[in-house]
Motif scaffolding. Structure first.
Motif, mmCIF file in Angstrom:
data_model
loop_
_atom_site.group_PDB
_atom_site.id
_atom_site.type_symbol
_atom_site.label_atom_id
_atom_site.label_comp_id
_atom_site.label_asym_id
_atom_site.label_seq_id
_atom_site.Cartn_x
_atom_site.Cartn_y
_atom_site.Cartn_z
ATOM 1 N N TYR A 47 1.073 -1.427 0.250
ATOM 2 C CA TYR A 47 0.174 0.126 -0.019
ATOM 3 C C TYR A 47 0.698 1.309 -0.496
ATOM 4 C CZ TYR A 47 -3.258 3.909 1.169
ATOM 5 O OH TYR A 47 -3.564 5.039 0.995
ATOM 6 N N LEU A 48 1.833 1.151 1.046
ATOM 7 C CA LEU A 48 2.420 2.654 1.279
ATOM 8 C C LEU A 48 3.602 2.554 -0.025
ATOM 9 C CD1 LEU A 48 3.641 2.060 4.786
ATOM 10 C CD2 LEU A 48 1.759 3.900 3.930
ATOM 11 N N LEU A 49 3.682 1.817 -0.918
ATOM 12 C CA LEU A 49 4.578 1.947 -1.740
ATOM 13 C C LEU A 49 4.009 2.337 -3.371
ATOM 14 C CD1 LEU A 49 7.476 -0.478 -1.336
ATOM 15 C CD2 LEU A 49 7.312 2.184 -1.082
ATOM 16 N N GLU A 50 2.784 1.505 -3.219
ATOM 17 C CA GLU A 50 2.138 1.879 -4.065
ATOM 18 C C GLU A 50 0.936 2.439 -4.638
ATOM 19 O OE1 GLU A 50 2.170 -3.042 -5.949
ATOM 20 O OE2 GLU A 50 3.516 -3.349 -4.836
ATOM 21 N N ARG A 51 0.743 2.298 -3.909
ATOM 22 C CA ARG A 51 -1.357 3.691 -4.060
ATOM 23 C C ARG A 51 -0.955 4.909 -4.236
ATOM 24 N NH1 ARG A 51 -6.856 2.368 -4.032
ATOM 25 N NH2 ARG A 51 -7.411 3.664 -3.470
ATOM 26 N N ASP A 52 -1.047 5.029 -5.714
ATOM 27 C CA ASP A 52 -0.390 6.152 -6.174
ATOM 28 C C ASP A 52 -1.649 7.475 -5.471
ATOM 29 O OD1 ASP A 52 0.987 4.679 -8.005
ATOM 30 O OD2 ASP A 52 -0.784 5.013 -9.569
ATOM 31 N N TYR A 53 -2.213 7.655 -4.380
ATOM 32 C CA TYR A 53 -3.151 9.138 -3.842
ATOM 33 C C TYR A 53 -2.315 9.071 -3.091
ATOM 34 C CZ TYR A 53 -6.191 6.064 -7.534
ATOM 35 O OH TYR A 53 -6.904 5.590 -8.812
ATOM 36 N N LEU A 54 -2.156 8.337 -2.182
ATOM 37 C CA LEU A 54 -1.139 8.814 -1.319
ATOM 38 C C LEU A 54 -0.336 10.296 -0.802
ATOM 39 C CD1 LEU A 54 -0.651 7.121 2.128
ATOM 40 C CD2 LEU A 54 0.764 6.319 1.433
ATOM 41 N N TRP A 70 12.456 2.599 6.903
ATOM 42 C CA TRP A 70 12.160 2.152 5.360
ATOM 43 C C TRP A 70 11.303 3.190 4.790
ATOM 44 C CZ3 TRP A 70 6.805 1.399 3.494
ATOM 45 C CH2 TRP A 70 6.758 0.587 2.141
ATOM 46 N N LEU A 71 10.263 3.897 5.970
ATOM 47 C CA LEU A 71 9.773 4.956 4.932
ATOM 48 C C LEU A 71 11.067 6.447 4.295
ATOM 49 C CD1 LEU A 71 7.141 6.072 7.798
ATOM 50 C CD2 LEU A 71 6.687 4.920 5.483
ATOM 51 N N ARG A 72 12.313 6.678 5.178
ATOM 52 C CA ARG A 72 12.234 7.270 4.971
ATOM 53 C C ARG A 72 13.754 7.172 3.628
ATOM 54 N NH1 ARG A 72 14.418 7.828 10.427
ATOM 55 N NH2 ARG A 72 12.855 10.041 11.356
ATOM 56 N N GLN A 73 14.179 5.768 3.332
ATOM 57 C CA GLN A 73 14.245 5.269 2.525
ATOM 58 C C GLN A 73 13.767 4.855 1.001
ATOM 59 O OE1 GLN A 73 16.360 0.889 4.072
ATOM 60 N NE2 GLN A 73 17.425 2.021 5.247
ATOM 61 N N SER A 74 12.461 4.689 1.775
ATOM 62 C CA SER A 74 12.000 4.589 0.535
ATOM 63 C C SER A 74 11.118 5.904 -0.103
ATOM 64 C CB SER A 74 10.267 4.117 0.472
ATOM 65 O OG SER A 74 10.977 2.280 1.252
ATOM 66 N N GLU A 75 11.490 6.937 0.012
ATOM 67 C CA GLU A 75 11.125 8.373 0.047
ATOM 68 C C GLU A 75 9.459 8.771 0.191
ATOM 69 O OE1 GLU A 75 12.840 9.655 -3.495
ATOM 70 O OE2 GLU A 75 14.782 9.593 -2.979
ATOM 71 N N VAL A 76 9.093 7.700 1.419
ATOM 72 C CA VAL A 76 7.485 7.855 1.425
ATOM 73 C C VAL A 76 7.155 8.912 2.330
ATOM 74 C CG1 VAL A 76 5.315 7.325 2.442
ATOM 75 C CG2 VAL A 76 7.264 5.689 1.153
ATOM 76 N N PRO A 77 6.575 10.539 1.756
ATOM 77 C CA PRO A 77 6.112 11.289 3.377
ATOM 78 C C PRO A 77 5.281 10.828 4.355
ATOM 79 C CG PRO A 77 5.859 12.274 1.134
ATOM 80 C CD PRO A 77 5.664 10.250 0.652
#
Length: 199
Positions: free
Chosen positions: A104-111, A134-141
């Motif tokens: 979800y965190l990586l592939e959900r375009d609307y997030l 993991w969030l930082r490395q994956s560049e998830v806001p």
């Protein structure tokens, strides 16, 4: 529009797989360790005791739960992700959780934003730190929200806030402290949610 007004959200549906989620325009997600108080916090944001299911048994939320924000254009979605780190869930469920959450965190375009909840009473656990890394490395806001402010003794709060920020590798001012039961910080968090979901 007052950011302090309770969020007008309503339950949409639950899903066990990313590919079954409905389309959206914009989403924010809440994630955290089991028993961090995620469901209670969502209920506090909406000022509705029974909106998100609260249980005394950690790890009860095993699905992706979606809530629509019924304000403005009414197209924003608040997402309650399964808690991580609860050992008593079945092995098959524990095995599926990481794939479900990470997918979800990586592939959900609307997030557009992930609110990661940390237990303010005990500080970040190793699992919390792994999730932050993991969030930082994956560049998830993401934004860190420290829960259970009321459980920390007033004489220890300044020290606790400094230690928690250090444990999260953040500045103290970067963390939103809240208490679902006492309403502390809830208006601020409502404002942040609205800022991402309403344009």
């Amino acid at each position: 529009m007052s950011s302090g007004r309770p969020l007008q959200i309503s339950f949409v549906e639950s899903a066990s797989r990313l590919d079954t989620l409905p389309e959206a325009t914009v989403e924010v997600a809440f994630v955290g360790r089991s028993n961090v108080g995620k469901s209670s916090l969502i209920n506090a944001l909406a000022n509705h005791k029974q909106l998100a299911r609260v249980s005394n048994t950690p790890g009860r939320t095993q699905l992706i739960n979606l809530f629509s924000l019924d304000e403005g254009d009414g197209l924003g979605t608040l997402v309650d992700l399964p808690g991580y780190g609860y050992a008593k869930a079945s092995k098959s469920v524990r095995r599926d959780w990481p794939a479900m959450i990470e997918g979800y965190l990586l592939e959900r375009d609307y997030l557009v934003m992930v609110f990661i909840l940390i237990d303010g009473e005990i500080g970040p656990t190793k699992l919390d730190q792994q999730m932050l890394d993991w969030l930082r490395q994956s560049e998830v806001p993401h934004t860190v929200v420290a829960t259970k402010h009321d459980k920390v003794k007033s004489s220890q709060r300044a020290t606790r806030k400094n230690k928690l920020a250090a444990g999260c590798q953040l500045e103290k001012g970067d963390i939103v402290w809240v208490s679902a039961s006492k309403g502390i910080g809830i208006d601020m968090l409502r404002g942040l949610v609205r800022s991402h979901l309403l344009h």
